[in-house]
Design a protein around this motif. Structure first.
Motif, PDB file in Angstrom:
ATOM      1  N   ARG A 150     -38.653 -12.566 -97.021  1.00 58.56           N
ATOM      2  CA  ARG A 150     -38.171 -13.444 -95.958  1.00 58.56           C
ATOM      3  C   ARG A 150     -39.323 -14.180 -95.305  1.00 58.56           C
ATOM      4  O   ARG A 150     -39.195 -15.314 -94.873  1.00 58.56           O
ATOM      5  CB  ARG A 150     -37.389 -12.632 -94.932  1.00 58.56           C
ATOM      6  CG  ARG A 150     -35.898 -12.578 -95.240  1.00 58.56           C
ATOM      7  CD  ARG A 150     -35.156 -12.085 -94.030  1.00 58.56           C
ATOM      8  NE  ARG A 150     -35.592 -10.735 -93.679  1.00 58.56           N
ATOM      9  CZ  ARG A 150     -34.921  -9.633 -94.005  1.00 58.56           C
ATOM     10  NH1 ARG A 150     -33.800  -9.731 -94.641  1.00 58.56           N
ATOM     11  NH2 ARG A 150     -35.356  -8.450 -93.678  1.00 58.56           N
ATOM     12  N   ALA A 151     -40.471 -13.493 -95.249  1.00 62.29           N
ATOM     13  CA  ALA A 151     -41.641 -14.126 -94.643  1.00 62.29           C
ATOM     14  C   ALA A 151     -42.329 -15.072 -95.626  1.00 62.29           C
ATOM     15  O   ALA A 151     -43.304 -15.724 -95.283  1.00 62.29           O
ATOM     16  CB  ALA A 151     -42.613 -13.060 -94.169  1.00 62.29           C
ATOM     17  N   GLY A 152     -41.843 -15.105 -96.856  1.00 63.00           N
ATOM     18  CA  GLY A 152     -42.392 -16.068 -97.795  1.00 63.00           C
ATOM     19  C   GLY A 152     -43.239 -15.479 -98.900  1.00 63.00           C
ATOM     20  O   GLY A 152     -43.777 -16.203 -99.729  1.00 63.00           O
ATOM     21  N   CYS A 153     -43.401 -14.170 -98.923  1.00 65.93           N
ATOM     22  CA  CYS A 153     -44.187 -13.546 -99.990  1.00 65.93           C
ATOM     23  C   CYS A 153     -43.253 -12.729-100.875  1.00 65.93           C
ATOM     24  O   CYS A 153     -42.849 -11.634-100.506  1.00 65.93           O
ATOM     25  CB  CYS A 153     -45.250 -12.614 -99.415  1.00 65.93           C
ATOM     26  SG  CYS A 153     -46.610 -13.514 -98.701  1.00 65.93           S
ATOM     27  N   VAL A 154     -42.893 -13.268-102.011  1.00 67.60           N
ATOM     28  CA  VAL A 154     -41.998 -12.547-102.909  1.00 67.60           C
ATOM     29  C   VAL A 154     -42.830 -11.708-103.867  1.00 67.60           C
ATOM     30  O   VAL A 154     -43.807 -12.203-104.439  1.00 67.60           O
ATOM     31  CB  VAL A 154     -41.114 -13.530-103.702  1.00 67.60           C
ATOM     32  CG1 VAL A 154     -40.179 -12.775-104.619  1.00 67.60           C
ATOM     33  CG2 VAL A 154     -40.331 -14.417-102.747  1.00 67.60           C
ATOM     34  N   ARG A 155     -42.437 -10.443-104.005  1.00 66.11           N
ATOM     35  CA  ARG A 155     -43.161  -9.599-104.958  1.00 66.11           C
ATOM     36  C   ARG A 155     -42.570  -9.813-106.339  1.00 66.11           C
ATOM     37  O   ARG A 155     -41.379  -9.557-106.549  1.00 66.11           O
ATOM     38  CB  ARG A 155     -43.022  -8.125-104.584  1.00 66.11           C
ATOM     39  CG  ARG A 155     -43.791  -7.205-105.521  1.00 66.11           C
ATOM     40  CD  ARG A 155     -43.693  -5.764-105.081  1.00 66.11           C
ATOM     41  NE  ARG A 155     -42.441  -5.144-105.501  1.00 66.11           N
ATOM     42  CZ  ARG A 155     -42.326  -4.376-106.589  1.00 66.11           C
ATOM     43  NH1 ARG A 155     -43.375  -4.146-107.345  1.00 66.11           N
ATOM     44  NH2 ARG A 155     -41.173  -3.836-106.895  1.00 66.11           N
ATOM     45  N   PRO A 156     -43.387 -10.301-107.293  1.00 58.56           N
ATOM     46  CA  PRO A 156     -42.878 -10.368-108.666  1.00 58.56           C
ATOM     47  C   PRO A 156     -42.565  -8.959-109.138  1.00 58.56           C
ATOM     48  O   PRO A 156     -43.242  -8.014-108.739  1.00 58.56           O
ATOM     49  CB  PRO A 156     -44.048 -10.965-109.450  1.00 58.56           C
ATOM     50  CG  PRO A 156     -44.997 -11.500-108.429  1.00 58.56           C
ATOM     51  CD  PRO A 156     -44.783 -10.717-107.187  1.00 58.56           C
ATOM     52  N   LYS A 157     -41.530  -8.834-109.985  1.00 52.76           N
ATOM     53  CA  LYS A 157     -41.073  -7.502-110.362  1.00 52.76           C
ATOM     54  C   LYS A 157     -42.140  -6.695-111.089  1.00 52.76           C
ATOM     55  O   LYS A 157     -42.116  -5.479-111.091  1.00 52.76           O
ATOM     56  CB  LYS A 157     -39.820  -7.598-111.233  1.00 52.76           C
ATOM     57  CG  LYS A 157     -40.042  -8.253-112.594  1.00 52.76           C
ATOM     58  CD  LYS A 157     -38.728  -8.306-113.322  1.00 52.76           C
ATOM     59  CE  LYS A 157     -38.833  -8.579-114.817  1.00 52.76           C
ATOM     60  NZ  LYS A 157     -39.640  -9.664-115.295  1.00 52.76           N
ATOM     61  N   GLN A 158     -43.127  -7.427-111.682  1.00 52.93           N
ATOM     62  CA  GLN A 158     -44.122  -6.699-112.457  1.00 52.93           C
ATOM     63  C   GLN A 158     -45.370  -6.386-111.641  1.00 52.93           C
ATOM     64  O   GLN A 158     -46.349  -5.875-112.171  1.00 52.93           O
ATOM     65  CB  GLN A 158     -44.484  -7.505-113.725  1.00 52.93           C
ATOM     66  CG  GLN A 158     -45.366  -8.719-113.501  1.00 52.93           C
ATOM     67  CD  GLN A 158     -44.555  -9.946-113.099  1.00 52.93           C
ATOM     68  OE1 GLN A 158     -43.385  -9.855-112.786  1.00 52.93           O
ATOM     69  NE2 GLN A 158     -45.202 -11.101-113.104  1.00 52.93           N
ATOM     70  N   LEU A 183     -50.363  -2.001-105.065  1.00 53.40           N
ATOM     71  CA  LEU A 183     -51.698  -2.342-104.565  1.00 53.40           C
ATOM     72  C   LEU A 183     -51.949  -3.842-104.656  1.00 53.40           C
ATOM     73  O   LEU A 183     -52.434  -4.461-103.720  1.00 53.40           O
ATOM     74  CB  LEU A 183     -52.757  -1.618-105.392  1.00 53.40           C
ATOM     75  CG  LEU A 183     -53.197  -0.236-104.915  1.00 53.40           C
ATOM     76  CD1 LEU A 183     -54.361   0.243-105.762  1.00 53.40           C
ATOM     77  CD2 LEU A 183     -53.616  -0.268-103.446  1.00 53.40           C
ATOM     78  N   ASP A 184     -51.577  -4.400-105.804  1.00 52.10           N
ATOM     79  CA  ASP A 184     -51.767  -5.836-105.980  1.00 52.10           C
ATOM     80  C   ASP A 184     -50.956  -6.604-104.962  1.00 52.10           C
ATOM     81  O   ASP A 184     -51.390  -7.617-104.418  1.00 52.10           O
ATOM     82  CB  ASP A 184     -51.339  -6.262-107.396  1.00 52.10           C
ATOM     83  CG  ASP A 184     -52.322  -5.742-108.441  1.00 52.10           C
ATOM     84  OD1 ASP A 184     -53.417  -5.309-108.036  1.00 52.10           O
ATOM     85  OD2 ASP A 184     -51.973  -5.781-109.634  1.00 52.10           O
ATOM     86  N   PHE A 185     -49.745  -6.098-104.700  1.00 45.56           N
ATOM     87  CA  PHE A 185     -48.881  -6.768-103.740  1.00 45.56           C
ATOM     88  C   PHE A 185     -49.501  -6.710-102.350  1.00 45.56           C
ATOM     89  O   PHE A 185     -49.503  -7.699-101.615  1.00 45.56           O
ATOM     90  CB  PHE A 185     -47.502  -6.106-103.739  1.00 45.56           C
ATOM     91  CG  PHE A 185     -46.509  -6.774-102.849  1.00 45.56           C
ATOM     92  CD1 PHE A 185     -46.281  -8.149-102.926  1.00 45.56           C
ATOM     93  CD2 PHE A 185     -45.787  -6.040-101.914  1.00 45.56           C
ATOM     94  CE1 PHE A 185     -45.361  -8.768-102.102  1.00 45.56           C
ATOM     95  CE2 PHE A 185     -44.865  -6.659-101.086  1.00 45.56           C
ATOM     96  CZ  PHE A 185     -44.646  -8.022-101.184  1.00 45.56           C
ATOM     97  N   ALA A 186     -50.042  -5.552-102.025  1.00 41.61           N
ATOM     98  CA  ALA A 186     -50.691  -5.407-100.720  1.00 41.61           C
ATOM     99  C   ALA A 186     -51.857  -6.395-100.604  1.00 41.61           C
ATOM    100  O   ALA A 186     -52.018  -7.051 -99.572  1.00 41.61           O
ATOM    101  CB  ALA A 186     -51.173  -3.972-100.542  1.00 41.61           C
ATOM    102  N   THR A 187     -52.621  -6.517-101.661  1.00 38.80           N
ATOM    103  CA  THR A 187     -53.749  -7.454-101.635  1.00 38.80           C
ATOM    104  C   THR A 187     -53.252  -8.881-101.387  1.00 38.80           C
ATOM    105  O   THR A 187     -53.812  -9.619-100.567  1.00 38.80           O
ATOM    106  CB  THR A 187     -54.497  -7.402-102.976  1.00 38.80           C
ATOM    107  OG1 THR A 187     -54.688  -6.030-103.319  1.00 38.80           O
ATOM    108  CG2 THR A 187     -55.840  -8.093-102.877  1.00 38.80           C
ATOM    109  N   ALA A 188     -52.159  -9.224-102.112  1.00 36.84           N
ATOM    110  CA  ALA A 188     -51.613 -10.567-101.949  1.00 36.84           C
ATOM    111  C   ALA A 188     -51.119 -10.782-100.520  1.00 36.84           C
ATOM    112  O   ALA A 188     -51.345 -11.832 -99.921  1.00 36.84           O
ATOM    113  CB  ALA A 188     -50.477 -10.786-102.949  1.00 36.84           C
ATOM    114  N   LEU A 189     -50.447  -9.750 -99.991  1.00 33.32           N
ATOM    115  CA  LEU A 189     -49.935  -9.863 -98.621  1.00 33.32           C
ATOM    116  C   LEU A 189     -51.061 -10.044 -97.614  1.00 33.32           C
ATOM    117  O   LEU A 189     -50.965 -10.845 -96.691  1.00 33.32           O
ATOM    118  CB  LEU A 189     -49.134  -8.608 -98.258  1.00 33.32           C
ATOM    119  CG  LEU A 189     -47.682  -8.554 -98.681  1.00 33.32           C
ATOM    120  CD1 LEU A 189     -47.063  -7.245 -98.200  1.00 33.32           C
ATOM    121  CD2 LEU A 189     -46.915  -9.727 -98.109  1.00 33.32           C
ATOM    122  N   LYS A 190     -52.110  -9.260 -97.854  1.00 30.72           N
ATOM    123  CA  LYS A 190     -53.202  -9.280 -96.872  1.00 30.72           C
ATOM    124  C   LYS A 190     -53.895 -10.646 -96.843  1.00 30.72           C
ATOM    125  O   LYS A 190     -54.427 -11.053 -95.826  1.00 30.72           O
ATOM    126  CB  LYS A 190     -54.217  -8.175 -97.189  1.00 30.72           C
ATOM    127  CG  LYS A 190     -53.718  -6.813 -96.723  1.00 30.72           C
ATOM    128  CD  LYS A 190     -54.767  -5.741 -96.844  1.00 30.72           C
ATOM    129  CE  LYS A 190     -54.838  -5.255 -98.278  1.00 30.72           C
ATOM    130  NZ  LYS A 190     -55.778  -4.125 -98.422  1.00 30.72           N
TER     131      LYS A 190
END
Lengths: 648, 303
Positions: free
Chosen positions: A584-592, A596-603
């Motif tokens: 909703r905030a604009g950061c979609v997690r790709p299913k793959q 950790l990678d997602f956290a890095t992207a979010l940060k």
């Protein structure tokens, strides 16, 4: 478009040729446009727009010339077909595609106005699949499905719809007759036995392989020579044409009869012939439950309404019947002969009458006359001109049932024995596959009834005196060899047998389709529902069952969905909540993407939230991939409290 | 402490092999997972140096075997020689009896010689004249291979490729690293001067630590999905073998240990995946420009 073409294809048979020409031309235009070879009509006025309009105008004029109006089955369907093809060229927006698809479905329905056979149904099923596939492809904006995938999905969707279809088919309240009133012209062009007979007319019927009706006997089947299916009774003659008794007599009184002998009960499935006769076996005496019918004075069983759809008739017949044994006024009609015609015939009758005045002896004399002179039974007799009866009896002596029946009747009347012609069918073929007796148009026959004091009307078949084969073994034995089989096969016995077997099987299948699918009207529905336990099959009960069926089906589907829902453990569910928040905030997690990678992207997007993101990720990793040393509630709390706030 | 040891090792290697942190990490995780390593690259990019450096820092005995087309199995394994004094055959050990072997340009040898390595790699033992000899522990083979389109090569068969846990490529160094190489000391001298960062006992401890990195069932699901994908997607001539599956898990565990993860994460699997499976798979339809490993990763959702 393929669907539209296929859907329209059967119409080409019923419609004037120009409908097909316009349709094919429009489809061709569209195909050329798809290949960027030809332009399409534009919105603005242009040459192509004008051509398009001109074709539409021509189509309207042609329609009007062909049908005189736009109302009625044929004109309406032609209009739909032509307009649809014009629309195909005009497709510009999504909406136009939808309209074309839905019109295509409608086109499918109109096909059933003309034909309700299995091949039509199969073809239309394919068309519906293609239509559905095109609807899917319209909604598949990413073009994620191949053509094969589209067809597969469409087929599986339609297959899933089958239970619902069956439910509606079985339980939807039926009303007698088609759901909507078919226009008057819907039943034109049916062949069959007519209410008048002119020598040489039945011969066309005899070459027709069309099925007149099918009969299922409940127990035993009478001998072939007893299968006289009674139709119109002809009294009046002008020397060549025989017609029915005039209405006054016909309708005024009911026949007076008694029946005796063996009882045969049977069910006739009568093909629509657009007339009122129900071809009963001889004279049943009682009326069937359906359709509403009555007996005429001369013993014809007639329906109140013309038979314009397949009709089931349950009847009981007896081997012997005694019809109108008492003398009445109408019998004089059975002695009527045209003045001054048939002099030679009358003369012959007079000579017999001088020898004996006993009607029974006169009959025998006449039969013997046919039998002992060189009369031949042939389906291709010479054309008779002038006084046809005299010429037949004394010159050509070649003919089939109607010649013999007519001349016998004239002979009898000339000898003062009341006689009349009965037309109908004789015999039929048993289909060994399903045991139905199939009576075709070529089994059409004409015979004679003579009236004897106290015995009433007695059937005499003069054809039997000439060609007993026809009576005892059916018409096919005297058909030319190879008739009904493709020409090439005619040489080989085995191939003929094989052909016969295929024909029998197909016919049995077709019959089953007719008996159970097409004939599923009010009576059959009532009967079937009673069999499966519905005590009072009126429309309220049916509606209730229908509703119950719907509820049951939706319950089954919900249970299925409930049991096959994806199983998420609480941790995954919490994490997916977190991911949804991020999305909703604009950061979609790709299913793959791993946590950790997602956290890095979010940060990267929310550096000020690093701590919370790391905390949640750490808890999740520990719970989902790690040794689960922390509690789920910590994660729940952390995720609940977490908000994606913009940095200040 | 394992982590300190790992830091030591990495620092020591990276001092010699500059600008190749990821391949070095991969190579180390391969050895920590107890697997053999295949390095495929052009001559002169530092394959031998890497192998030599690894041996030195891990405190392993080191032998280099240069493979040629006229080489025979006995040149690697050794021969049984009749001893006149004892009237017995005694084994003259070949270079294989070493903890870390650099099999240089392994695809220049004939298949017969290549297969002499098979038993050694899988069983850590060799058989000569019906006599089985154990190889020293730990036992590693680092094989280098020239790109197979170069002349005079015998490509390794699938059965042999499957026995290499990982295949890595080094590639050219970037400008900064190249500059360092050009300006810095002679690499051979650097390698020569290296001291062991750990001894073989510590190495054993590290290897045990690898197998103890926690693996959750969710992660096993992930690996199984990957294996199933290679078998069922129809993209590949053969799917991955169970041995490849085990290799993938071990490599991911080693990677997780090096990355200081308490447990194996999908990211660890993804990190080692290209190097573990690329040499074991053959595309049914070869599309040279498509990166099929990335496609594979993108196709599989993380459970």
């Amino acid at each position: 478009m393929a669907g539209l073409s296929l859907g329209a294809l059967p119409h080409f048979i019923y419609q004037p040729i120009w409908v097909a020409i316009i349709f094919i031309a429009m489809i061709f235009w569209r195909i050329m446009a798809i290949r960027h070879l030809w332009p399409l009509p534009t919105k603005q006025l242009s040459a192509f727009k004008l051509i398009h309009l001109a074709i539409a105008g021509i189509a309207f004029v042609l329609l009007f010339i062909s049908y005189g109006n736009f109302i009625g089955r044929d004109a309406g369907v032609a209009l739909l077909t032509v307009m649809l093809s014009l629309k195909v060229v005009e497709i510009r927006h999504h909406r136009d595609y939808y309209i074309s698809c839905f019109l295509g479905y409608f086109l499918v329905v109109t096909n059933f106005f003309y034909s309700q056979t299995i091949p039509t149904a199969l073809l239309m099923f394919i068309v519906v699949i293609i239509m559905t596939a095109s609807l899917i492809s319209l909604n598949d904006s990413k073009k994620s499905l191949s053509n094969k995938g589209l067809i597969k999905l469409a087929s599986s969707m339609l297959l899933q719809a089958i239970p619902l279809m069956l439910l509606l088919f079985v339980l939807f309240p039926r009303i007698a007759g088609p759901l909507w009133g078919l226009p008057q012209d819907a039943h034109s062009g049916k062949s069959g036995i007519d209410d008048s007979m002119t020598l040489g007319k039945i011969s066309q019927l005899i070459l027709s392989d069309e099925i007149a009706f099918r009969v299922k006997f409940n127990d035993q089947i009478p001998a072939q020579s007893q299968l006289y299916w009674r139709g119109p009774v002809l009294w009046q003659t002008d020397g060549t044409t025989w017609t029915e008794l005039n209405k006054r007599y016909l309708m005024s009184s009911r026949p007076d009869f008694t029946t005796s002998g063996d009882e045969y009960s049977y069910t006739i499935t009568l093909e629509p012939h657009n007339k009122r006769w129900l071809f009963a076996l001889d004279f049943p005496g009682e009326l069937p439950l359906t359709p509403a019918s009555h007996y005429t004075y001369d013993g014809q069983l007639r329906s109140i309404k013309p038979i314009n759809q397949r009709q089931k008739i349950r009847l009981r017949s007896y081997t012997q019947f005694n019809l109108n044994p008492k003398q009445d006024d109408a019998i004089n009609n059975a002695l009527q002969l045209p003045d001054k015609l048939h002099p030679r015939t009358r003369q012959l009758a007079q000579t017999w009458l001088q020898q004996s005045s006993q009607p029974a002896e006169l009959i025998n004399k006449a039969l013997a006359y046919f039998n002992q002179n060189d009369f031949y039974y042939t389906l291709t007799p010479p054309v008779l001109t002038g006084d046809s009866i005299d010429r037949f009896l004394f010159e050509s002596r070649r003919g089939f049932c109607e010649h013999y029946a007519a001349s016998f009747t004239v002979l009898m009347r000339a000898a003062d024995v009341p006689a009349r012609i009965v037309t109908g069918y004789l015999g039929g073929e048993i289909n060994p596959v399903d045991g139905f007796l199939v009576v075709r148009q070529r089994d059409a026959h004409a015979w004679v009834e003579v009236w004897l004091q106290d015995q009433g009307w007695i059937r005499i078949d003069p054809t039997a005196a000439v060609s007993p084969q026809r009576i005892d073994h059916g018409i096919s034995t005297i058909m030319p060899e190879g008739f009904n089989t493709p020409l090439l096969m005619a040489n080989s016995r085995q191939l003929i047998d094989l052909w016969q077997a295929i024909r029998n099987n197909w016919d049995a299948f077709d019959n089953a389709w007719n008996q159970w699918i097409l004939a599923y009207g009010p009576e059959l529905q009532k009967e079937f529902l009673q069999k499966i336990g519905m005590t009072k099959p009126d429309w309220q009960t049916m509606a209730l069952w229908l509703a119950m069926g719907f509820v049951l089906m939706s319950l089954m589907i919900s249970f299925y969905l409930f049991y096959h829902r994806p199983h998420y453990d609480p941790v995954s569910q919490l994490y997916s909540t977190f991911c949804k928040k991020a999305a909703r905030a604009g950061c979609v997690r790709p299913k793959q993407q791993g946590p950790l990678d997602f956290a890095t992207a979010l940060k990267q997007h929310y550096p000020h939230l690093s701590q919370q993101i790391d905390h949640i990720t750490e808890l999740y990793i520990n719970l989902h991939f790690g040794k689960q040393t922390v509690s789920v509630s910590d994660l729940r709390l952390a995720i609940k409290q977490f908000k994606f706030t913009a940095s200040n | 402490m394992p982590h300190n040891d790992i830091e030591h090792i990495l620092n020591a290697i990276n001092a010699v092999i500059v600008g190749k942190k990821t391949p070095v990490k991969l190579a180390l995780s391969c050895l920590l997972a107890g697997g053999h390593l295949l390095i495929e690259d052009l001559p002169g990019v530092g394959k031998t140096t890497l192998a030599h450096t690894l041996a030195k820092t891990l405190g392993l005995s080191f032998q280099r075997i240069q493979f040629t087309s006229d080489m025979l199995p006995a040149d690697i394994l050794g021969v049984a020689i009749f001893n006149r004094d004892t009237h017995e055959f005694s084994l003259h050990k070949g270079p294989i009896f070493t903890q870390l072997i650099l099999a240089d340009e392994v695809n220049r040898a004939t298949p017969r010689t290549q297969s002499a390595l098979l038993e050694a790699m899988e069983e850590h033992q060799i058989t000569i004249e019906n006599q089985t000899y154990d190889l020293p522990e730990p036992f590693f083979i680092i094989a280098t291979q020239n790109p197979s389109n170069q002349i005079g090569t015998f490509p390794l068969p699938e059965s042999q490729l499957d026995r290499f846990l990982m295949r890595i490529e080094l590639g050219y160094p970037d400008a900064q690293a190249e500059r360092e190489l050009l300006l810095g000391q002679d690499r051979r001298q650097l390698v020569h001067d290296l001291t062991a960062a750990i001894n073989s006992d510590q190495l054993k401890v590290l290897q045990d630590a690898v197998s103890k990195v926690h693996v959750s069932s969710a992660l096993i699901d992930y690996i199984q999905t990957i294996l199933a994908y290679t078998r069922d997607s129809g993209q590949f001539v053969y799917g991955l073998s169970p041995r490849a599956g085990i290799a993938l898990l071990r490599a991911a565990q080693a990677w997780a240990l090096i990355a200081h993860h308490q447990q194996v994460l999908p990211e660890d699997v993804q990190a080692v995946l290209p190097n573990v499976i690329a040499h074991r798979l053959h595309l049914r339809v070869d599309n040279a420009n498509g990166d099929f490993i990335t496609d594979l990763i993108n196709a599989i959702a993380i459970p």
